[in-house]
Every structure is written in structure tokens, then in C-alpha cells.
Design an enzyme around this catalytic site. Structure first.
Site, PDB file in Angstrom:
ATOM      1  N   LYS A  35      -3.670  15.976  -1.427  1.00  0.00           N
ATOM      2  CA  LYS A  35      -2.908  15.471  -0.279  1.00  0.00           C
ATOM      3  C   LYS A  35      -3.014  13.954  -0.201  1.00  0.00           C
ATOM      4  O   LYS A  35      -3.777  13.330  -0.939  1.00  0.00           O
ATOM      5  CB  LYS A  35      -3.444  16.113   1.006  1.00  0.00           C
ATOM      6  CG  LYS A  35      -4.906  15.789   1.283  1.00  0.00           C
ATOM      7  CD  LYS A  35      -5.443  16.505   2.487  1.00  0.00           C
ATOM      8  CE  LYS A  35      -6.903  16.120   2.712  1.00  0.00           C
ATOM      9  NZ  LYS A  35      -7.471  16.728   3.927  1.00  0.00           N
ATOM     10  N   ARG A 136     -10.470  22.294  15.158  1.00  0.00           N
ATOM     11  CA  ARG A 136      -9.233  21.589  14.864  1.00  0.00           C
ATOM     12  C   ARG A 136      -8.154  22.652  14.669  1.00  0.00           C
ATOM     13  O   ARG A 136      -7.509  23.052  15.621  1.00  0.00           O
ATOM     14  CB  ARG A 136      -9.430  20.699  13.622  1.00  0.00           C
ATOM     15  CG  ARG A 136      -8.425  19.590  13.473  1.00  0.00           C
ATOM     16  CD  ARG A 136      -8.799  18.614  12.375  1.00  0.00           C
ATOM     17  NE  ARG A 136      -8.983  19.249  11.078  1.00  0.00           N
ATOM     18  CZ  ARG A 136      -9.301  18.590   9.969  1.00  0.00           C
ATOM     19  NH1 ARG A 136      -9.490  17.289  10.005  1.00  0.00           N
ATOM     20  NH2 ARG A 136      -9.437  19.230   8.821  1.00  0.00           N
ATOM     21  N   TYR A 261     -10.287 -17.956   8.836  1.00  0.00           N
ATOM     22  CA  TYR A 261      -9.810 -17.857  10.207  1.00  0.00           C
ATOM     23  C   TYR A 261     -10.978 -17.759  11.176  1.00  0.00           C
ATOM     24  O   TYR A 261     -11.937 -17.003  10.961  1.00  0.00           O
ATOM     25  CB  TYR A 261      -8.921 -16.635  10.379  1.00  0.00           C
ATOM     26  CG  TYR A 261      -7.547 -16.788   9.775  1.00  0.00           C
ATOM     27  CD1 TYR A 261      -6.649 -17.739  10.254  1.00  0.00           C
ATOM     28  CD2 TYR A 261      -7.145 -15.973   8.724  1.00  0.00           C
ATOM     29  CE1 TYR A 261      -5.388 -17.889   9.696  1.00  0.00           C
ATOM     30  CE2 TYR A 261      -5.876 -16.102   8.152  1.00  0.00           C
ATOM     31  CZ  TYR A 261      -5.007 -17.062   8.650  1.00  0.00           C
ATOM     32  OH  TYR A 261      -3.761 -17.198   8.097  1.00  0.00           O
ATOM     33  N   MET A 309      -4.830 -11.677   5.037  1.00  0.00           N
ATOM     34  CA  MET A 309      -3.819 -10.744   4.533  1.00  0.00           C
ATOM     35  C   MET A 309      -3.703 -10.764   3.013  1.00  0.00           C
ATOM     36  O   MET A 309      -3.540  -9.726   2.375  1.00  0.00           O
ATOM     37  CB  MET A 309      -2.461 -11.063   5.154  1.00  0.00           C
ATOM     38  CG  MET A 309      -1.365 -10.102   4.738  1.00  0.00           C
ATOM     39  SD  MET A 309       0.236 -10.510   5.467  1.00  0.00           S
ATOM     40  CE  MET A 309      -0.050 -10.104   7.198  1.00  0.00           C
TER      41      MET A 309
END
Length: 374
Positions: A35, A136, A261, A309
Site C-alpha cells: 500500500k 480501528r 531561517y 524547502m
């Protein structure tokens, strides 16, 4: 030209890991879990490498359809089952196994018109799921018999019904929750016929009590350990994916200089920085901490400053001769993805599943051929 960010896949490793499953569960059939785009490695690529698997498991109907359209003939189970009549129709059309885990699904089965004459080949194979503690998907033990009886009356279903559950805490070998789940499953299904399936990767590797007719290996097929503080290599597995980039700049910085940053990292001693062409836009973890290792020319160098990024910065104090163009490994041979996950307070599943589309995927054989030509 070598791409800025690329992942190299060793498909022989996935076959080795499948053999490890056979070794651990010699009497069980293997339902290979592919998956989420084969855990980020490529759905069709992994399916083709594992064509000897007894079955595949995917999460959603569209994943199963994609495998069928690609020509895969293996049995395919859809772990989320179906949630509407249209999805049930797709399961029937493409001959996909359905996991049945709710009364809503039973109602959809019962409401669907069945042709007067229907042969066994046109029917659907089902896995009836017992919720043993994951809370679940699945029927509670008190409802399981009723669900089985209702399902068994549906003429659309192939006989016999297979039975399954899912382990919640098998990655913790000290937690007796797993043994309780196994016991509840065995006690609940004892009177019902049908093949059984309990074990996921952690069950296969850590809980022999969970080995039944079928096992469902997932993350271990990709060479990754399901256990914390353990690498796949320590378990005899071979990682498939290596994530790579290169230095695009090298520059000196002085004591007191701030990097990245927010200026979150301050240089304590004059050093040399390397700027690497990879960032969270490629799937490298945004929350990797300063000190997270990468390999520059095969040697460790620590991450400094925030992941941005498109780039990260590393301290090249131990590699004064490093230069733009030098290779960088983010994880792979010599640097386990499990270690990087710990440095980012996450799990390795999220890293390999999170590789973005701008990362070029290269199979190891093709890469070796390119290198020989060049």
C-alpha cells in the site's frame, strides 16, 4: 547529469527480505503489503519484484485496480474494504478480496442483487476482521458470530470466509497486549472455519504465537525494522532505498554567525559549511534536529540550522577538502533510515513514504550501467 535529489532502489533487497519472511514463517502464505505506493518505493515496481508472493495487500480499491490493470494476477486484498455499493462493484469486477469490518458493509452486501445463476469465479473472496484491541476497523468479539453468520448467507461470497485481525503494539516486545490480542482472536474464531491471518512485520519477527495460515509483512519487506532502536540490518534485512544529493556550495563561516531561517543555529567555532541540494520539498524531514548525520563523501557530517524547502546546511569541519559536486547520502548504505527518523522524532515509515515527485527514482542496476558508460 546526476539529479539534485535522487533515490536509488535495490530491488534485489526486497526479494532478500521476502526470503527472510519465508524463513521466519515457513508454514505460512505471504500477503505482501504494498500500500501507499509500495511504502514510497513504487507500487508497480515492488509488485513486479515480488510476483512470487502468494498475495498482495493494498489499502484502497484504486490501488488494487491499478495492479490489475498492470496485469498482476496475484490474489489482492483491499485492507480498507469498501464503503459503498460502487466500490463493491469494482471489487467484484477486478476480482479483489474485500476486508469486511463493519455492519454497513454487511448491509451493502445484503442489498446488492445477485444473479439467479452465479458461478464461483464471479463471487468475491472476503476477509472478516475481528477487532482485538486496535479499535480501528473490525467487529468486536461480541458481534463477530452474528457478522459471520450474516456474511455466510450472502450468495455473492466465495466460501470459505477468511479471518483476520491486526496487532496494535507488536513493535513493543515487552507489552503483553499482543499476547492478549492473539488469545482473543484464537478464542473468538475457534469454532469458525477459514484461513487465519494475524502477523504483521513485528509479529513475524517478534511474536511466533502470531504466525498462522497467512502473514502480512509490510515495512520489513523494505528493509526497515518495525522495532524502535533497531535497524533492519540488525534483523538480517536489506534496505531498498538510499536517498542522495550533492553539495552545491561550500563556504567558511565565523564564530557567532547564525545559519538558516530564524538564525536558530549559531556557529561556536569558525568552520566550513556545505550546502546540500535537498529539503522538505523533496521529502527530507522538516523537523530533523541539528546534529542529524548525513554522509559527505561517505563520512559523517552534522546538520546545522533548519531544514528549508530546497536545501540543508551541514558542518564540514572534519572535511576541509569537500567541494561542490561531492556526493551526499541522506540515508542508505552506512546511514540507516531508522537513525534519521529518530533524529526527526518520527518513524521511518513517514520518511520513505514521504519522498516527493521531484526526487528522481533510479533502480540500482540502471545506475550501475550508467556509471559504466560514463
Amino acid at each position: 547529469m546526476t539529479p539534485a535529489a535522487y533515490a536509488v532502489l535495490n530491488l534485489e533487497a526486497v526479494r532478500h527480505n521476502a526470503q527472510k519472511v519465508r524463513y521466519c514463517a515457513p508454514d505460512a502464505k505471504i500477503m505482501a503489503v504494498i500500500k501507499a505506493n509500495g511504502y514510497g518505493h513504487g507500487l508497480l515496481r515492488i509488485a513486479e519484484a515480488l510476483q512470487n508472493a502468494d498475495a498482495f495487500a493494498v489499502a484502497r480499491v484504486d490501488e488494487g485496480i491499478r495492479l490489475r490493470k498492470a496485469g498482476l494476477k496475484n490474489r489482492i486484498a483491499v485492507l480498507e474494504g469498501f464503503s459503498c455499493a460502487d466500490e463493491l462493484d469494482e471489487l467484484l469486477h477486478y476480482q479483489l478480496d474485500a476486508v469486511v469490518h463493519s455492519f454497513t458493509q454487511l448491509e451493502i452486501f445484503e442489498a446488492r442483487p445477485v444473479p439467479y445463476r452465479i458461478n464461483e469465479q464471479e463471487k468475491i473472496a472476503v476477509w472478516l476482521k475481528l477487532d482485538t484491541g486496535m479499535n480501528r476497523l473490525g467487529f468486536k468479539a461480541k458481534d463477530f458470530s452474528i457478522a459471520y453468520q450474516r456474511l455466510n448467507k450472502c450468495s455473492l461470497i466465495k466460501q470459505s470466509i477468511s479471518l483476520m485481525t491486526h496487532l496494535a503494539n507488536a513493535d513493543d516486545k515487552t507489552d503483553d497486549c499482543t499476547l492478549k490480542q492473539i488469545s482473543l482472536f484464537n478464542d473468538t474464531v475457534t469454532l469458525f472455519p477459514g484461513q487465519r491471518s494475524i502477523a504483521n512485520s513485528a509479529g513475524i519477527l517478534g511474536w511466533k504465537e502470531s504466525l498462522t495460515d497467512w502473514v502480512r509483512p509490510g515495512v520489513m519487506l523494505y528493509g526497515i525494522s518495525p522495532f524502535p532502536n533497531t535497524s533492519g540490518a540488525q534483523l538480517g534485512l536489506k534496505p531498498i532505498m538510499g536517498l542522495h544529493s550533492r553539495l552545491i556550495a561550500v563556504k567558511p563561516i565565523e564564530t557567532g554567525d547564525k545559519v538558516g531561517y530564524g538564525g536558530s543555529w549559531t556557529c561556536a567555532k569558525a568552520t566550513t559549511l556545505g550546502i546540500v541540494a535537498i529539503g522538505y520539498g523533496d521529502g527530507y524531514p522538516r523537523y530533523a534536529k541539528p546534529g542529524t548525520p548525513v554522509l559527505v563523501n561517505g563520512k559523517r557530517a552534522p546538520l546545522v540550522g533548519r531544514v528549508s524547502m530546497d536545501m540543508i546546511t551541514v558542518d564540514l569541519a572534519t572535511q576541509p577538502s569537500a567541494k561542490p559536486g561531492d556526493p551526499v547520502t541522506l540515508w542508505g548504505e552506512g546511514l540507516a533510515v531508522e537513525e534519521i527518523a529518530r533524529c526527526a522524532d518520527t518513524i521511518p515509515y513517514t520518511l520513505v513514504c514521504g519522498i516527493t515527485s521531484r526526487v528522481q527514482i533510479v533502480e540500482e542496476v540502471a545506475l550501475l550501467q550508467e556509471q559504466k558508460v560514463s
